[in-house]
Write an enzyme that holds these catalytic residues in place. Structure first.
Site, PDB file in Angstrom:
ATOM      1  CG  HIS A  17      -1.924  -0.986   1.370  1.00  0.00           C
ATOM      2  ND1 HIS A  17      -2.060  -1.802   2.457  1.00  0.00           N
ATOM      3  CD2 HIS A  17      -2.924  -1.346   0.510  1.00  0.00           C
ATOM      4  CE1 HIS A  17      -3.102  -2.614   2.278  1.00  0.00           C
ATOM      5  NE2 HIS A  17      -3.639  -2.364   1.112  1.00  0.00           N
ATOM      6  CE  LYS A  41     -14.042  -6.561   2.620  1.00  0.00           C
ATOM      7  NZ  LYS A  41     -13.004  -5.694   2.067  1.00  0.00           N
ATOM      8  NE  ARG A  90      -2.377  -7.233  -4.511  1.00  0.00           N
ATOM      9  CZ  ARG A  90      -3.166  -7.460  -3.466  1.00  0.00           C
ATOM     10  NH1 ARG A  90      -2.636  -7.816  -2.323  1.00  0.00           N
ATOM     11  NH2 ARG A  90      -4.467  -7.336  -3.569  1.00  0.00           N
ATOM     12  CB  SER A 127      -4.175  -6.664   4.164  1.00  0.00           C
ATOM     13  OG  SER A 127      -3.741  -5.377   3.843  1.00  0.00           O
TER      14      SER A 127
HETATM   15  P1  ADP Z   1      -9.653  -3.924  -0.636  1.00  0.00           P
HETATM   16  O1  ADP Z   1     -10.383  -4.670   0.446  1.00  0.00           O
HETATM   17  O2  ADP Z   1     -10.410  -2.757  -1.187  1.00  0.00           O
HETATM   18  O3  ADP Z   1      -9.041  -4.795  -1.713  1.00  0.00           O
HETATM   19  P2  ADP Z   1      -6.966  -3.596   0.346  1.00  0.00           P
HETATM   20  O4  ADP Z   1      -6.549  -2.834   1.547  1.00  0.00           O
HETATM   21  O5  ADP Z   1      -6.716  -5.080   0.343  1.00  0.00           O
HETATM   22  O6  ADP Z   1      -8.474  -3.245   0.155  1.00  0.00           O
HETATM   23  O7  ADP Z   1      -6.271  -3.010  -0.951  1.00  0.00           O
HETATM   24  C1  ADP Z   1      -6.389  -1.652  -1.303  1.00  0.00           C
HETATM   25  C2  ADP Z   1      -5.636  -1.379  -2.589  1.00  0.00           C
HETATM   26  O8  ADP Z   1      -4.245  -1.605  -2.400  1.00  0.00           O
HETATM   27  C3  ADP Z   1      -6.027  -2.278  -3.771  1.00  0.00           C
HETATM   28  O9  ADP Z   1      -5.998  -1.504  -4.956  1.00  0.00           O
HETATM   29  C4  ADP Z   1      -4.945  -3.298  -3.817  1.00  0.00           C
HETATM   30  O10 ADP Z   1      -4.771  -3.838  -5.128  1.00  0.00           O
HETATM   31  C5  ADP Z   1      -3.753  -2.464  -3.407  1.00  0.00           C
HETATM   32  N1  ADP Z   1      -2.689  -3.287  -2.856  1.00  0.00           N
HETATM   33  C6  ADP Z   1      -2.767  -4.135  -1.826  1.00  0.00           C
HETATM   34  N2  ADP Z   1      -1.588  -4.769  -1.622  1.00  0.00           N
HETATM   35  C7  ADP Z   1      -0.740  -4.285  -2.570  1.00  0.00           C
HETATM   36  C8  ADP Z   1       0.626  -4.562  -2.933  1.00  0.00           C
HETATM   37  N3  ADP Z   1       1.337  -5.461  -2.268  1.00  0.00           N
HETATM   38  N4  ADP Z   1       1.149  -3.880  -3.956  1.00  0.00           N
HETATM   39  C9  ADP Z   1       0.406  -2.987  -4.645  1.00  0.00           C
HETATM   40  N5  ADP Z   1      -0.884  -2.688  -4.372  1.00  0.00           N
HETATM   41  C10 ADP Z   1      -1.452  -3.334  -3.360  1.00  0.00           C
END
Ligand code: ADP
Length: 152
Positions: A17, A41, A90, A127
């Site tokens: 992130h 959720k 990703r 995450s």
């Molecule tokens: P959501 O539940 O909306 O998917 P996340 O917190 O999992 O929320 O992800 C938010 C954003 O961050 C998404 O666009 C996701 O693709 C991006 N993201 C998560 N992990 C990574 C990573 N390792 N590298 C790049 N982008 C990421």
């Protein structure tokens, strides 16, 4: 004024992130990190904790705002008058999932989604993997910003 919204669960914020945040910043005037709260959720960290991790990491940057939202992301974008959404990609699975959401969001609201490809070093971080490691008392320190490391 280019105002981007980077929405997500951030449960917790990871270095993946963080990479997207730091790379989106030079492309806009203001970046709102929008932390989603969905009553359906189950999160590992509360909304307050998820926001605190982000504000400890990025709160001092004058171009970054940290806000929470419920409901449709596009409604939040309209409320804050966003120029575009930012999402990270990703892998092909992310692309397939994000493509239809971005098309639907644009159709419903006209808001564009900008995709940044993950840095190769962080593409394996999610995450959900971090939460799994936390649950099993593993070492997740190399996957998250300092603020998350101190707290847990
Ligand atoms: P959501 O539940 O909306 O998917 P996340 O917190 O999992 O929320 O992800 C938010 C954003 O961050 C998404 O666009 C996701 O693709 C991006 N993201 C998560 N992990 C990574 C990573 N390792 N590298 C790049 N982008 C990421």
């Amino acid at each position: 004024m280019k105002r981007f919204v980077f929405p997500g669960s951030f449960d917790p914020i990871t270095l993946g992130h963080q990479d997207i945040i730091l790379r989106a910043l030079p492309l806009c005037d203001e970046l709102i990190i929008a932390v989603g709260e969905n009553s359906e959720k189950k999160y590992l960290f509360s909304l307050e904790e998820r926001m605190k991790f982000i504000s400890k990491t990025h709160g001092e940057n004058p171009k970054i705002k940290i806000e929470s939202f419920e409901g449709l992301t596009i409604n939040f974008c309209k409320k804050v008058n966003a120029t575009a959404l930012v999402r990270g990609l990703r892998n092909p699975a992310d692309f397939e999932f994000e493509k239809s959401i971005a098309q639907m969001n644009r159709r419903l609201s006209g808001i564009e989604t900008l995709f940044l490809l993950t840095a190769a070093d962080y593409s394996y971080i999610s995450s959900s993997i971090v939460r799994e490691i936390i649950r099993h008392d593993g070492d997740f320190s190399s996957l998250v910003p300092e603020a998350v490391r101190i707290e847990k």
